[in-house]
Design a protein around this motif. Structure first.
Motif, short mmCIF file in Angstrom:
data_model
loop_
_atom_site.label_atom_id
_atom_site.label_comp_id
_atom_site.label_asym_id
_atom_site.label_seq_id
_atom_site.Cartn_x
_atom_site.Cartn_y
_atom_site.Cartn_z
N ARG A 154 -28.73 36.04 39.18
CA ARG A 154 -27.66 36.92 39.66
C ARG A 154 -26.53 36.99 38.63
N MET A 155 -26.95 37.20 37.39
CA MET A 155 -26.05 37.46 36.28
C MET A 155 -26.32 38.87 35.76
N GLY A 156 -25.25 39.60 35.46
CA GLY A 156 -25.42 40.95 34.95
C GLY A 156 -24.45 41.23 33.83
N SER A 157 -24.68 42.33 33.14
CA SER A 157 -23.77 42.69 32.06
C SER A 157 -23.89 44.17 31.70
N SER A 158 -22.76 44.74 31.39
CA SER A 158 -22.68 46.04 30.72
C SER A 158 -22.31 45.77 29.27
N PHE A 159 -22.48 46.78 28.44
CA PHE A 159 -22.26 46.62 27.00
C PHE A 159 -21.57 47.86 26.46
N MET A 211 -38.04 34.33 33.28
CA MET A 211 -37.05 35.05 34.08
C MET A 211 -36.97 36.49 33.60
N SER A 212 -37.31 37.42 34.47
CA SER A 212 -37.34 38.82 34.09
C SER A 212 -35.94 39.41 34.16
N VAL A 213 -35.72 40.38 33.31
CA VAL A 213 -34.44 41.08 33.26
C VAL A 213 -34.66 42.52 33.66
N GLU A 214 -33.85 43.01 34.58
CA GLU A 214 -33.91 44.40 34.99
C GLU A 214 -32.94 45.21 34.12
N ILE A 215 -33.38 46.36 33.67
CA ILE A 215 -32.55 47.25 32.87
C ILE A 215 -32.40 48.55 33.65
N ILE A 216 -31.17 48.86 34.03
CA ILE A 216 -30.90 49.99 34.92
C ILE A 216 -29.88 50.90 34.26
N VAL A 217 -30.15 52.19 34.31
CA VAL A 217 -29.16 53.18 33.83
C VAL A 217 -28.40 53.68 35.05
N PRO A 218 -27.12 53.34 35.17
CA PRO A 218 -26.36 53.79 36.34
C PRO A 218 -26.29 55.31 36.41
N SER A 219 -26.41 55.83 37.62
CA SER A 219 -26.37 57.29 37.78
C SER A 219 -24.95 57.83 37.72
N ASN A 220 -23.98 56.98 38.04
CA ASN A 220 -22.57 57.38 37.98
C ASN A 220 -21.71 56.12 38.07
N GLN A 221 -20.41 56.31 38.04
CA GLN A 221 -19.48 55.18 38.07
C GLN A 221 -19.62 54.37 39.35
N GLU A 222 -19.81 55.05 40.48
CA GLU A 222 -19.92 54.37 41.77
C GLU A 222 -21.17 53.50 41.81
N GLY A 258 -21.47 50.04 7.35
CA GLY A 258 -22.79 50.56 7.02
C GLY A 258 -23.79 50.40 8.15
N TRP A 259 -23.30 50.43 9.38
CA TRP A 259 -24.16 50.25 10.55
C TRP A 259 -24.51 51.59 11.18
N ASP A 260 -25.66 51.63 11.82
CA ASP A 260 -26.01 52.71 12.74
C ASP A 260 -25.78 52.16 14.16
N VAL A 261 -25.00 52.87 14.94
CA VAL A 261 -24.70 52.39 16.29
C VAL A 261 -24.93 53.50 17.30
N LYS A 262 -25.18 53.07 18.53
CA LYS A 262 -25.26 54.02 19.63
C LYS A 262 -24.74 53.34 20.89
N PRO A 263 -24.21 54.10 21.83
CA PRO A 263 -23.71 53.50 23.07
C PRO A 263 -24.84 52.83 23.84
N MET A 264 -24.51 51.71 24.48
CA MET A 264 -25.44 51.07 25.41
C MET A 264 -25.03 51.47 26.82
N LYS A 265 -25.79 52.35 27.41
CA LYS A 265 -25.45 52.86 28.73
C LYS A 265 -26.13 52.08 29.85
N GLU A 266 -27.03 51.16 29.48
CA GLU A 266 -27.80 50.42 30.48
C GLU A 266 -27.00 49.24 31.05
N TYR A 267 -27.31 48.92 32.29
CA TYR A 267 -26.81 47.70 32.91
C TYR A 267 -27.98 46.72 32.97
N PHE A 268 -27.79 45.55 32.36
CA PHE A 268 -28.82 44.51 32.35
C PHE A 268 -28.48 43.49 33.43
#
Length: 211
Positions: free
Chosen positions: A95-100, A1-12, A79-89
């Motif tokens: 038909r399951m999705g998630s933001s992080f 099962m493939s997962v699509e990774i999309i960076v939303p262009s804006n809130q809408e 002691g972690w290195d973190v960065k925002p996850m801007k992608e929508y998986f």
């Protein structure tokens, strides 16, 4: 099962994508665990594509403003290195999705960091703190984190909670394949009923406003 990774262009764009999936903040409704939406309400939202406009109150707005500060503060302590996850998986087959919120990048493999800004009363009434110091988040948050790992394939996640403005709490969660299988089964059955037009029974009093 493939997962699509999309960076939303804006809130809408992000909101529009979410309409096609059951997201990590929605799947708890399929188990009757969500404080925000019922199974009946969610069914109608996905069937019609009409989602009530969300108007953030002051508590939500301040939570959003403080999210990064909480994440980086917890990361510094751990002691972690973190960065925002801007992608929508999304998994288009299920038909399951998630933001992080954030991803921890220096633990050998990527690990989710879900941030919660929790006031004193919400923590007292909705979270469980055991005598050994371990903490359980409310059911819908625990479900949210497992749903996130179901979509991303990650094996670990942390819930980073900032309690009452002066206490940081970190809860580690491992991928639970039994819970994930249950989520996937519920989501599959949900979409089957949506596609077939099989409206679920409303549950009162929670669905009175929707009706």
């Amino acid at each position: 099962m493939s997962v699509e990774i999309i960076v939303p262009s804006n809130q809408e764009h992000w909101l529009e994508m979410r309409k096609a999936d059951v997201t990590s903040t929605e799947s708890a409704a399929l188990f009757g665990m969500s404080p925000y939406v019922t199974h009946y309400d969610l069914w109608h939202r996905k069937r019609t594509g009409v989602v009530p406009e969300f108007k953030a109150n002051e508590r939500v707005l301040w939570g959003q403003r403080l999210e990064s500060a909480i994440a980086y503060g917890i990361a510094e302590e751990q002691g972690w290195d973190v960065k925002p996850m801007k992608e929508y998986f999304r998994n288009p087959d299920l038909r399951m999705g998630s933001s992080f919120d954030f991803v921890i990048t220096n633990l050998g493999e990527p690990v989710h960091l879900e941030i919660k800004n929790v006031d004193y009363l919400a923590f007292r009434d909705g979270w469980i703190e055991h005598e050994d110091g371990s903490i359980e988040a409310p059911e819908h948050i625990e479900m949210q984190v497992q749903h996130q790992m179901a979509v991303s394939g990650f094996k670990r996640a942390f819930i980073g909670a900032f309690i009452a403005g002066n206490r940081g709490v970190v809860i580690e969660r491992l991928r639970d394949d039994d819970v994930i299988a249950a989520i996937k089964s519920k989501v599959a059955d949900f979409w089957r009923t949506v596609d077939a037009g099989l409206e679920p029974e409303p549950v009162m009093p929670g669905d009175a406003e929707v009706i």
